[in-house]
Enzyme design. Structure first.
Site, PDB file in Angstrom:
ATOM      1  N   SER A  22       0.823  -1.215   0.000  1.00 36.75           N
ATOM      2  CA  SER A  22       0.000   0.000   0.000  1.00 36.75           C
ATOM      3  C   SER A  22       0.854   1.262   0.000  1.00 36.75           C
ATOM      4  O   SER A  22       0.333   2.366   0.113  1.00 36.75           O
ATOM      5  CB  SER A  22      -0.928  -0.005   1.219  1.00 36.75           C
ATOM      6  OG  SER A  22      -0.172  -0.138   2.404  1.00 36.75           O
ATOM      7  N   THR A 154     -38.242  28.632 -10.117  1.00 33.35           N
ATOM      8  CA  THR A 154     -38.606  27.307  -9.627  1.00 33.35           C
ATOM      9  C   THR A 154     -38.885  26.504 -10.895  1.00 33.35           C
ATOM     10  O   THR A 154     -39.384  27.058 -11.885  1.00 33.35           O
ATOM     11  CB  THR A 154     -39.859  27.320  -8.717  1.00 33.35           C
ATOM     12  OG1 THR A 154     -40.970  27.775  -9.492  1.00 33.35           O
ATOM     13  CG2 THR A 154     -39.692  28.231  -7.513  1.00 33.35           C
ATOM     14  N   HIS A 155     -38.522  25.239 -10.896  1.00 32.13           N
ATOM     15  CA  HIS A 155     -38.617  24.402 -12.107  1.00 32.13           C
ATOM     16  C   HIS A 155     -37.829  25.012 -13.267  1.00 32.13           C
ATOM     17  O   HIS A 155     -38.142  24.762 -14.431  1.00 32.13           O
ATOM     18  CB  HIS A 155     -40.075  24.190 -12.553  1.00 32.13           C
ATOM     19  CG  HIS A 155     -40.999  23.829 -11.447  1.00 32.13           C
ATOM     20  ND1 HIS A 155     -41.289  22.525 -11.099  1.00 32.13           N
ATOM     21  CD2 HIS A 155     -41.704  24.615 -10.579  1.00 32.13           C
ATOM     22  CE1 HIS A 155     -42.131  22.513 -10.082  1.00 32.13           C
ATOM     23  NE2 HIS A 155     -42.395  23.760  -9.738  1.00 32.13           N
ATOM     24  N   SER A 276     -12.120  26.618 -27.671  1.00 35.72           N
ATOM     25  CA  SER A 276     -12.329  25.392 -28.436  1.00 35.72           C
ATOM     26  C   SER A 276     -11.235  25.279 -29.495  1.00 35.72           C
ATOM     27  O   SER A 276     -10.706  26.287 -29.961  1.00 35.72           O
ATOM     28  CB  SER A 276     -13.705  25.446 -29.096  1.00 35.72           C
ATOM     29  OG  SER A 276     -13.735  24.650 -30.255  1.00 35.72           O
ATOM     30  N   LYS A 282     -15.926  30.203 -28.964  1.00 33.00           N
ATOM     31  CA  LYS A 282     -16.257  29.545 -27.703  1.00 33.00           C
ATOM     32  C   LYS A 282     -15.443  30.010 -26.499  1.00 33.00           C
ATOM     33  O   LYS A 282     -14.267  30.325 -26.603  1.00 33.00           O
ATOM     34  CB  LYS A 282     -16.065  28.019 -27.851  1.00 33.00           C
ATOM     35  CG  LYS A 282     -17.088  27.342 -28.739  1.00 33.00           C
ATOM     36  CD  LYS A 282     -18.517  27.445 -28.227  1.00 33.00           C
ATOM     37  CE  LYS A 282     -18.759  26.499 -27.083  1.00 33.00           C
ATOM     38  NZ  LYS A 282     -18.736  25.086 -27.488  1.00 33.00           N
ATOM     39  N   ASN A 284     -15.529  28.236 -22.833  1.00 33.17           N
ATOM     40  CA  ASN A 284     -16.223  27.157 -22.127  1.00 33.17           C
ATOM     41  C   ASN A 284     -15.989  27.177 -20.615  1.00 33.17           C
ATOM     42  O   ASN A 284     -14.864  27.409 -20.166  1.00 33.17           O
ATOM     43  CB  ASN A 284     -15.772  25.800 -22.685  1.00 33.17           C
ATOM     44  CG  ASN A 284     -16.165  25.626 -24.142  1.00 33.17           C
ATOM     45  OD1 ASN A 284     -17.205  26.132 -24.564  1.00 33.17           O
ATOM     46  ND2 ASN A 284     -15.334  24.957 -24.897  1.00 33.17           N
ATOM     47  N   GLU A 289     -17.701  22.752 -15.014  1.00 34.94           N
ATOM     48  CA  GLU A 289     -18.105  21.412 -15.442  1.00 34.94           C
ATOM     49  C   GLU A 289     -17.300  20.337 -14.730  1.00 34.94           C
ATOM     50  O   GLU A 289     -17.824  19.296 -14.334  1.00 34.94           O
ATOM     51  CB  GLU A 289     -17.919  21.274 -16.959  1.00 34.94           C
ATOM     52  CG  GLU A 289     -18.874  22.144 -17.757  1.00 34.94           C
ATOM     53  CD  GLU A 289     -18.468  22.198 -19.221  1.00 34.94           C
ATOM     54  OE1 GLU A 289     -19.074  21.488 -20.022  1.00 34.94           O
ATOM     55  OE2 GLU A 289     -17.526  22.947 -19.551  1.00 34.94           O
ATOM     56  N   GLN A 321      -7.528  -1.640   4.119  1.00 35.04           N
ATOM     57  CA  GLN A 321      -6.392  -0.941   3.513  1.00 35.04           C
ATOM     58  C   GLN A 321      -6.856  -0.091   2.320  1.00 35.04           C
ATOM     59  O   GLN A 321      -6.208   0.877   1.947  1.00 35.04           O
ATOM     60  CB  GLN A 321      -5.345  -1.959   3.061  1.00 35.04           C
ATOM     61  CG  GLN A 321      -4.145  -1.354   2.370  1.00 35.04           C
ATOM     62  CD  GLN A 321      -2.988  -2.325   2.255  1.00 35.04           C
ATOM     63  OE1 GLN A 321      -2.297  -2.583   3.235  1.00 35.04           O
ATOM     64  NE2 GLN A 321      -2.804  -2.896   1.077  1.00 35.04           N
TER      65      GLN A 321
END
Ligand code: ARG
Length: 456
Positions: A22, A154-155, A276, A282, A284, A289, A321
């Protein structure tokens, strides 16, 4: 040669040796292992279980090993079985026979769990600091956005006006609870297993209270069999980490949505976004994420360890372990995620105009309009139905509530009057929500004050 080679007639098979080792994971605990051994040795010396002279040699030897590892002079041997054997072997190499006395009244079973508690305790202190730092960043951004009106959802459907400050402060409340959970776990794990030995303590007259005190534990564990086989402290921390990650993941998801072209509520800084390889336009939100993605990893580790533990009889079993790899990864992921989130929060820019624009065009004050009629004597449910019909007609006309003339409203109820246009202004809608915990700017300021106190 293995420590137990005198009892065995064969060496361990190569593949079994690798499977069993280990050290690639537990070498991270070298400092805690050495600190634990120093406390144990000092106690053995003070209780005259080994001579003062041997104790001194061992302690000095351990200190030299520690400083040589830290300076890079001594490299940890990745072929050793684990960090405990590595340190003991290196010690004996350095100081001879005295080194062989260190393991008196101890087993790797109480040693490993002591190391792990110490390691987690140190890391928890760092994580708590990181949570505090992120909370402070969120509070600072909230203070700048007390009046930044945005739609509350909401939703994921536009619901009622709130402020960006109120929305962000919701996450600070979550983080404070996360901090509480980690602090709780820290309190519970702060007991010293040393002296439990393999499972049934020892015949030597050791002083477990002394070792516990030397290592900053609140007390020794109360049951030797429990001490060497308990891993609920690992699971509890993994849960508290998972919960914190879930909160960061939800905030990440919001940031992904907010920074999309469709929302445009925020812009993430270049230093926390990527481009990108093919689409030049782009930008990102990779960090957000990844935080969302790593939350899955952490939850997987928690589930895995729950399953590993569920059928184990007392006391130590080698299955345990497997605990370290997962908890080390959870700690590492949370530590980095908190820092990355703080970086994103500190550098993002808020598009107040876009938020306000969206808030102005989604019938967010429909509830206020119902309250307006209710305040003027119409039962709330009737008022609600009247406004429902108004919204239906307004949306067919593609008209905002503020643009509809008074005679339109009068068709529905004679209780409507010119003051309704003031009433349904977003800032007035917000300012009326002064209930403790609500979004009115002055109430959010109070929330911030109370939260700052809770963070101290
Ligand atoms: N490397 C082991 C672990 O991490 C140390 C304890 C070994 N104990 C034993 N009885 N084999 O769990």
């Amino acid at each position: 040669m293995a420590v137990w080679s005198k009892r065995f007639s064969k060496e361990l098979d190569d593949i079994a040796r690798e499977y069993n080792s280990s050290i690639k994971v537990d070498h991270l605990m070298y400092r805690e292992d050495i600190t634990g051994s120093i406390a144990h040795t000092e106690m053995l010396g003070e209780k005259n279980i080994i001579s003062e002279d041997d104790a001194e040699k061992i302690v000095n030897g351990l200190r030299s090993i520690l400083s040589d590892i830290e300076s890079g002079e001594l490299e940890i041997d990745m072929n050793a079985e684990d960090i405990h054997f590595f340190v003991e072997k290196e010690l004996t190499k350095r100081i001879g026979d005295a080194g062989k006395r260190m393991h008196t009244a101890r087993s790797r079973n109480d040693q490993v769990v002591t190391d792990l508690r110490l390691y987690i305790r140190n890391k928890l202190d760092e994580l708590l600091e990181d949570i505090r730092a992120l909370s402070k960043s969120l509070i600072a951004l909230s203070k700048e956005n007390l009046d930044s009106i945005m739609p509350g959802y909401t939703h994921l459907q536009a619901a009622q006006p709130v402020t960006f400050a109120h929305h962000l402060m919701a996450y600070v409340q979550m983080l404070i609870r996360d901090k509480g959970r980690l602090e709780d776990a820290r309190k519970r794990l702060n007991e010293c297993p040393l002296g439990s030995c393999a499972l049934a303590t020892t015949v030597y007259d050791i002083d477990r209270f002394m070792t516990a005190k030397k290592l900053g534990f609140d007390r020794p564990t109360r049951n030797s069999m429990d001490a060497v086989s308990d891993r609920d402290f690992v699971l509890e921390v993994e849960f508290a980490i998972s919960m914190t990650m879930i909160h960061l993941s939800r905030l990440s998801e919001e940031m992904i949505i907010w920074s999309s072209q469709e929302f445009g509520f925020i812009e993430l800084d270049d230093s926390f976004t990527t481009g990108s390889s093919i689409m030049p336009q782009k930008k990102n939100p990779d960090m957000a994420e990844l935080t969302r993605g790593k939350t899955g990893t952490v939850i997987g580790i928690l589930s895995g360890m729950l399953v590993t533990m569920k059928g184990l009889p007392l006391a130590y079993n080698k299955d345990m372990q497997e605990d370290k790899k997962g908890i080390f990864e959870c700690i590492d992921i949370l530590s980095k995620s908190l820092k990355v989130m703080k970086g994103m929060i500190d550098t993002l820019s808020v598009k107040k105009e876009t938020m306000l624009h969206k808030a102005n065009h989604g019938y967010l004050v429909a509830t206020d309009l119902a309250d307006y009629l209710a305040e003027r004597g119409i039962p709330f449910r009737d008022a609600y139905n009247i406004i429902g019909a108004i919204i239906k007609e307004a949306s067919e006309k593609k008209s905002d509530l503020t643009d509809l003339p008074m005679d339109f409203y009068k068709k529905y109820s004679d209780k409507f009057d010119e003051d309704l246009y003031q009433y349904i202004k977003l800032e007035n809608s917000l300012n009326r929500r002064k209930v403790y915990g609500g979004p009115a700017p002055e109430t959010v300021l109070k929330q911030i004050e109370d939260t700052e106190k809770a963070l101290e």
